[in-house]
Design a protein around this motif. Structure first.
Motif, PDB file in Angstrom:
ATOM      1  N   GLY A  34     -17.671  83.831  84.529  1.00 59.52           N
ATOM      2  CA  GLY A  34     -17.093  83.869  83.185  1.00 59.52           C
ATOM      3  C   GLY A  34     -18.100  83.258  82.221  1.00 59.52           C
ATOM      4  O   GLY A  34     -19.267  83.035  82.573  1.00 59.52           O
ATOM      5  N   THR A 206     -19.040  88.868  94.970  1.00 59.85           N
ATOM      6  CA  THR A 206     -19.433  87.883  95.982  1.00 59.85           C
ATOM      7  C   THR A 206     -18.475  86.703  95.860  1.00 59.85           C
ATOM      8  O   THR A 206     -18.571  85.902  94.934  1.00 59.85           O
ATOM      9  CB  THR A 206     -20.900  87.441  95.763  1.00 59.85           C
ATOM     10  OG1 THR A 206     -21.724  88.618  95.728  1.00 59.85           O
ATOM     11  CG2 THR A 206     -21.371  86.528  96.883  1.00 59.85           C
ATOM     12  N   ARG A 207     -17.541  86.635  96.793  1.00 56.30           N
ATOM     13  CA  ARG A 207     -16.445  85.669  96.683  1.00 56.30           C
ATOM     14  C   ARG A 207     -16.711  84.435  97.539  1.00 56.30           C
ATOM     15  O   ARG A 207     -17.113  84.556  98.710  1.00 56.30           O
ATOM     16  CB  ARG A 207     -15.142  86.321  97.161  1.00 56.30           C
ATOM     17  CG  ARG A 207     -13.923  85.425  97.105  1.00 56.30           C
ATOM     18  CD  ARG A 207     -12.693  86.142  97.622  1.00 56.30           C
ATOM     19  NE  ARG A 207     -12.356  87.287  96.781  1.00 56.30           N
ATOM     20  CZ  ARG A 207     -11.660  87.202  95.644  1.00 56.30           C
ATOM     21  NH1 ARG A 207     -11.186  86.029  95.239  1.00 56.30           N
ATOM     22  NH2 ARG A 207     -11.409  88.281  94.946  1.00 56.30           N
ATOM     23  N   PRO A 348      -7.433  77.768  81.108  1.00 56.79           N
ATOM     24  CA  PRO A 348      -7.585  76.782  82.190  1.00 56.79           C
ATOM     25  C   PRO A 348      -7.369  75.368  81.659  1.00 56.79           C
ATOM     26  O   PRO A 348      -8.322  74.644  81.385  1.00 56.79           O
ATOM     27  CB  PRO A 348      -9.041  77.002  82.653  1.00 56.79           C
ATOM     28  CG  PRO A 348      -9.740  77.641  81.503  1.00 56.79           C
ATOM     29  CD  PRO A 348      -8.721  78.245  80.584  1.00 56.79           C
TER      30      PRO A 348
END
Ligand SMILES: Cc1cc2nc3c(=O)[nH]c(=O)nc-3n(C[C@H](O)[C@H](O)[C@H](O)COP(=O)(O)OP(=O)(O)OC[C@H]3O[C@@H](n4cnc5c(N)ncnc54)[C@H](O)[C@@H]3O)c2cc1C
Length: 516
Positions: A34, A206-207, A348
């Motif tokens: 992000g 890609t986690r 958040p």
């Protein structure tokens, strides 16, 4: 310092992943693509550190594409007495608009309509707030030629700025100026590519499965294979998902919803409306015109419990609230028939031990927290202040690196405003790609099929799709339609554009493979 091309694409991703799988140890591993993670990658890479960024889905997949797309001057924090945060916002707005991303930002005129629902006293208080915001602008040294001073306008002037305003009882308006991004997702992509130019390895799909202070176990979502990435330091910038990776990080997400409407139908073109919520002094809905003629109407602030969805949805209660409030200032009240699209994002908000429970105060601050295992988490804050958040996070890791240089580091495509006005390309392209628009325009001149819109009624050209795949790391049509462009915000447009874009993406990916 490794200086590389800023191009992100499938081939580069494969090479970068291979290098990491082969055991390369990076100085900084960043989790999350992000605005915060991309900002961290750029901050660290431009200090000369080796960097890998891993993103589970795509750049700007999370909250960063669901914002109101404002580069705030901090007015609302000032109203709450938080001068420090307001000042930080105003400074960061100035940096984005004058140095790092003039190509992606513009001055947005914002009008508070003075209708009978706003008393003279209330109007006086709002104007005092706008004037205080202007003091912040001056302190931040953002020129009034870019963000003009607030002033009062007459009824006819207000109507000239926003013809869709309710006429009866309109006695004028309060006009002020703030920053607006052409597209929040494009800011994220520009950050990631600029970081890539300093050698950062940017890995989408890609986690992270597990995280420690010295690396991560990740899965390549395209192949299913697992890789251990080794790092001297790890920064968790996973937004509302940050707590899934570091136990000690607690968040209290809050949903913000927007509706997508048609500007022509509403009588809104260039000037935003700040609409007081009846009965709630200091609370406003925003009518935000976009460069493509659409209007985003926001925004709600509702606490959300339970598991975090990948893509939050807009409940009917948010729709009712937004339509009702905006209609109080419009000549033709809005109905559900006016809605072209809708989107929601999760803020958040930090819930750290010992922190205030008043989310409205805390949420817009950011925090940099080191877990016992050494992972540094950077969370909270907002899009406008991503650069400061990133600099604070990199300062917190224990590595020999100089100070942050990002205050004066232009992002890819950036150029002084005067130069942008001379770029040889249509204005629509310049507002999205800055100086790089000339190249995209030239692609269409060399091959006229690339200058064609991808589908009837969709302004996106084939050249932009090819550019997204070759330069901006788009790996499939969804990346192009939902994040490199925002065609996907209107489902009717998405449906029309999808087949042609999917075909073009497949052919471009194929070409990349053959070249490699
Ligand atoms: C409705 C709304 C309106 C807003 N409007 C504004 C505004 O106008 N101006 C402003 O300044 N701010 C605004 N904000 C705030 C701003 O959008 C956010 O603060 C900011 O986008 C958060 O960015 P982030 O990078 O921290 O999180 P995100 O953008 O959510 O990025 C986190 C990333 O981490 C990835 N991730 C998660 N788990 C993993 C994993 N296991 N492995 C790898 N990757 C993972 C996710 O896929 C995601 O892409 C708004 C917020 C909302 C909700």
């Amino acid at each position: 310092m490794t200086q590389r091309t800023t191009a992100l694409n499938a081939q580069r991703r494969a090479n970068d992943l291979e290098a990491l799988a082969a055991g390369e140890v990076v100085d900084v591993l960043v989790v999350g693509g992000g605005v915060t993670g991309a900002g961290v990658a750029l901050d660290a890479a431009s200090r000369g550190l080796s960097v890998a960024l891993v993103e589970a889905q795509d750049l700007a997949f999370g909250t960063s594409r669901w914002s109101s797309k404002l580069v705030h001057g901090g007015l609302r924090y000032l109203a709450k007495g938080d001068v420090g945060l307001a000042h930080e916002s105003a400074v960061e707005r100035g940096i984005l608009m004058t140095r790092t991303a003039p190509h992606l930002t513009r001055a947005l005129p914002q009008l508070v309509p003075l209708l009978p629902e706003v008393s003279t006293r209330e109007a006086g208080l709002i104007y005092a707030g706008l004037s205080a915001g202007d003091v912040l602008r001056r302190v931040a040294r953002t020129p009034s030629s870019l963000l003009p001073r607030p002033h009062k306008v007459s009824g006819p002037e207000a109507l000239a700025l926003a013809p869709g305003l309710r006429r009866e009882g309109l006695r004028g308006g309060l006009l002020s100026f703030d920053g607006q991004l052409i597209d929040d997702a494009r800011l994220v992509v520009a950050l990631a590519r600029t970081a890539a130019g300093f050698g950062a390895r940017i890995l989408t799909r890609t986690r992270v499965l597990t995280l420690s202070g010295t690396g991560a176990e990740v899965v390549d979502e395209l192949t299913g294979s697992q890789v251990d990435i080794q790092a001297r330091s790890v920064i968790n910038a996973a937004g509302v998902w940050a707590g899934n990776l570091v136990d000690s990080v607690r968040l209290r997400p809050s949903r913000g919803s927007h509706l997508v409407l048609d500007g022509t139908r509403m009588g809104i073109s260039n000037t935003a409306l700040t609409v007081p919520v009846p009965g709630h002094f200091g609370r406003y809905a925003l009518v935000l015109p976009q460069a493509d003629g659409r209007v985003y109407l926001g925004l709600t602030d509702e606490p959300v419990d339970g598991p975090i969805p990948d893509v939050p949805t807009v409940p009917e209660s948010d729709v009712d609230f937004l339509l009702e409030v905006a209609s109080t200032v419009l000549e033709h009240p809005l109905t559900r028939d006016d809605i072209l699209g809708r989107f929601a994002g999760l803020r958040p908000l930090i819930d750290l031990p010992g922190a205030s429970k008043r989310s409205a105060d805390l949420s817009r601050h950011h925090a940099v927290v080191r877990a016992p295992n050494g992972v540094v988490t950077v969370v909270g804050g907002k899009l406008t202040t991503y650069r400061k958040m990133a600099a604070d996070a990199v300062d917190a890791v224990d590595l020999p690196a100089g100070p942050s240089t990002t205050k004066s580091l232009p992002l890819v495509g950036a150029a002084p405003r005067a130069d942008l006005s001379t770029v040889d390309a249509p204005a629509r392209l310049v507002s999205r790609y800055g100086a790089e628009a000339a190249t995209i325009h030239a692609m269409g001149e060399l091959d006229p099929t690339l200058a064609e819109p991808v589908a009837p009624g969709i302004p996106l050209t084939a050249a932009e799709v090819v550019w997204a795949v070759r330069q901006e790391g788009a790996l499939d049509a969804a990346d192009v339609l939902h994040r490199r462009t925002r065609v996907g915000l209107v489902s009717a447009d998405l449906e029309v554009a999808m087949p042609a874009v999917a075909d073009l993406v497949a052919r471009t990916l194929n070409g990349l493979t053959q070249e490699a």
